[in-house]
Design a protein around this motif. Structure first.
Motif, short mmCIF file in Angstrom:
data_model
loop_
_atom_site.label_atom_id
_atom_site.label_comp_id
_atom_site.label_asym_id
_atom_site.label_seq_id
_atom_site.Cartn_x
_atom_site.Cartn_y
_atom_site.Cartn_z
N VAL A 1 9.47 8.08 -0.15
CA VAL A 1 8.37 7.29 0.09
C VAL A 1 7.54 7.35 1.30
O VAL A 1 8.20 7.34 2.85
CB VAL A 1 9.85 5.97 -0.19
CG1 VAL A 1 8.09 5.20 -0.50
CG2 VAL A 1 10.50 6.28 -1.33
N THR B 1 1.01 0.39 -0.22
CA THR B 1 1.99 0.28 0.95
C THR B 1 2.56 -1.33 0.00
O THR B 1 3.86 -1.95 -0.10
CB THR B 1 0.96 -0.10 2.29
OG1 THR B 1 -0.31 -0.98 1.79
CG2 THR B 1 0.62 1.07 2.73
N GLY C 1 3.83 5.61 2.61
CA GLY C 1 2.24 4.32 2.15
C GLY C 1 1.48 5.54 1.80
O GLY C 1 1.43 6.52 1.96
N GLN D 1 11.02 1.97 -1.51
CA GLN D 1 11.61 2.22 -0.56
C GLN D 1 13.20 1.32 -1.23
O GLN D 1 14.41 2.08 -0.35
CB GLN D 1 11.45 1.94 0.61
CG GLN D 1 12.47 2.08 2.36
CD GLN D 1 12.05 3.95 2.10
OE1 GLN D 1 10.70 4.13 2.20
NE2 GLN D 1 12.79 4.26 1.92
N GLN E 1 5.43 -0.54 -1.80
CA GLN E 1 6.47 0.00 -0.47
C GLN E 1 7.72 -0.12 -0.39
O GLN E 1 8.85 0.67 -0.78
CB GLN E 1 6.04 0.72 0.15
CG GLN E 1 6.53 2.18 1.36
CD GLN E 1 5.34 2.51 2.18
OE1 GLN E 1 4.60 2.01 2.63
NE2 GLN E 1 6.26 3.49 3.26
#
Length: 298
Positions: free
Chosen positions: A70, A46, A72, A53, A49
């Motif tokens: 995408v 995360t 987590g 993203q 991420q």
């Protein structure tokens, strides 16, 4: 009667030819569409991420037909899923060699950025700087009130990341010298941690620089500020490479997207904008065992 039957057969034959032609044309179009439409999934860290993203969104805007999902779930999830072949990319804050149960020989590492991490507290705790030993004491349960660390007479509330989190693994290894943290509330998401710390009196946790804002107080450790310049020289030791792992050498859309992640468009613009650092800017290198070396010419 025979003439009518023969005529009917001829008519049916014509319909069959037309139908076959339509089916063939339709199949050709579908095949062409399938060739253009590509889809991959990236799962894991995360901390990484937001960058993946945003890069995925830009890539899809520039490349019609490409779909990049995408998600987590933490570094452990990213590594295990890519090893299984369940996803095309596994995002991780840690080297695969650092994770128990992961066969690093089956996957290929692609370092796409560097991220710093810092301990963060609720802004009303009254603390902006602590020693490393105090930090270890807090997360191991030996220090339980902020007054013991120069802050207010307020109970300390530890917020931890879940098992399998790469952020947690990095923090325990580099900030706590490998100490085992006290049992505490655990969260799967960096965004959730940021929200809880900002709203909970006495709360402390840790976040990637990319998640730190004016709603929480990032702490200095032994007087050293958590800044990118200090990360680049390892003066601030709480940092990690951001990895995107593939099962074998990447191909197709996976390869193209990883090349995009390392392109100037992402590294020069998106990486610093979102609070990360290009690997090329580091003046030191760190291997999976934590060994540090200076980069030549830096």
């Amino acid at each position: 009667m025979k003439r009518k039957f023969t005529g009917l057969l001829s008519l049916l034959s014509v319909f069959a030819i037309i139908a076959a032609g339509c089916t063939s044309a339709s199949g050709s179009q579908q095949g062409s569409g399938a060739a253009k439409q590509q889809s991959i999934t990236a799962v894991g860290s995360t901390a990484l991420q937001p960058l993946v993203q945003e890069a995925a969104t830009q890539y899809m805007n520039e490349n019609a037909g490409a779909t990049i999902n995408v998600q987590g779930g933490g570094s452990g999830t990213g590594l295990s899923k890519v090893v299984e072949g369940a996803v095309q990319i596994g995002n991780s804050d840690v080297f695969a060699e650092e994770k128990d149960g992961i066969d690093a020989s089956k996957i290929v590492d692609h370092k796409v950025a560097v991220v710093g991490f810092a301990p963060v507290v609720n802004k009303d705790a009254g603390v902006k700087n602590i020693t490393k030993q105090q930090l270890i004491g807090i997360f191991t349960g030996k220090i339980t009130n902020w007054k013991q660390a120069g802050g207010k007479d307020q109970k300390i509330v530890v917020i931890n990341r879940a098992e399998g989190s790469g952020t947690r693994a990095v923090f325990e290894k580099t900030a706590l010298d490998g100490a085992t943290t006290v049992k505490a509330q655990e969260q799967d998401s960096s965004g959730t941690v940021q929200k809880i710390v900002s709203e909970t009196p006495g709360a402390i946790s840790y976040l990637a620089f990319s998640y730190i804002n004016d709603k929480v107080q990032a702490l200095k450790v032994d007087g050293v500020e958590p800044t990118e310049d200090n990360v680049k020289t390892n003066k601030w030791e709480i940092w990690a490479y951001e990895h995107m792992y593939t099962k074998g050498e990447p191909k197709g859309l996976t390869k193209k997207f990883l090349e995009y992640m390392l392109s100037d468009e992402v590294q020069t613009n998106l990486v610093p904008k979102l609070g990360y650092m290009p690997v090329s800017q580091m003046k030191v290198e760190r291997d999976a065992d934590g060994n540090m070396t200076n980069k030549s010419g830096k």
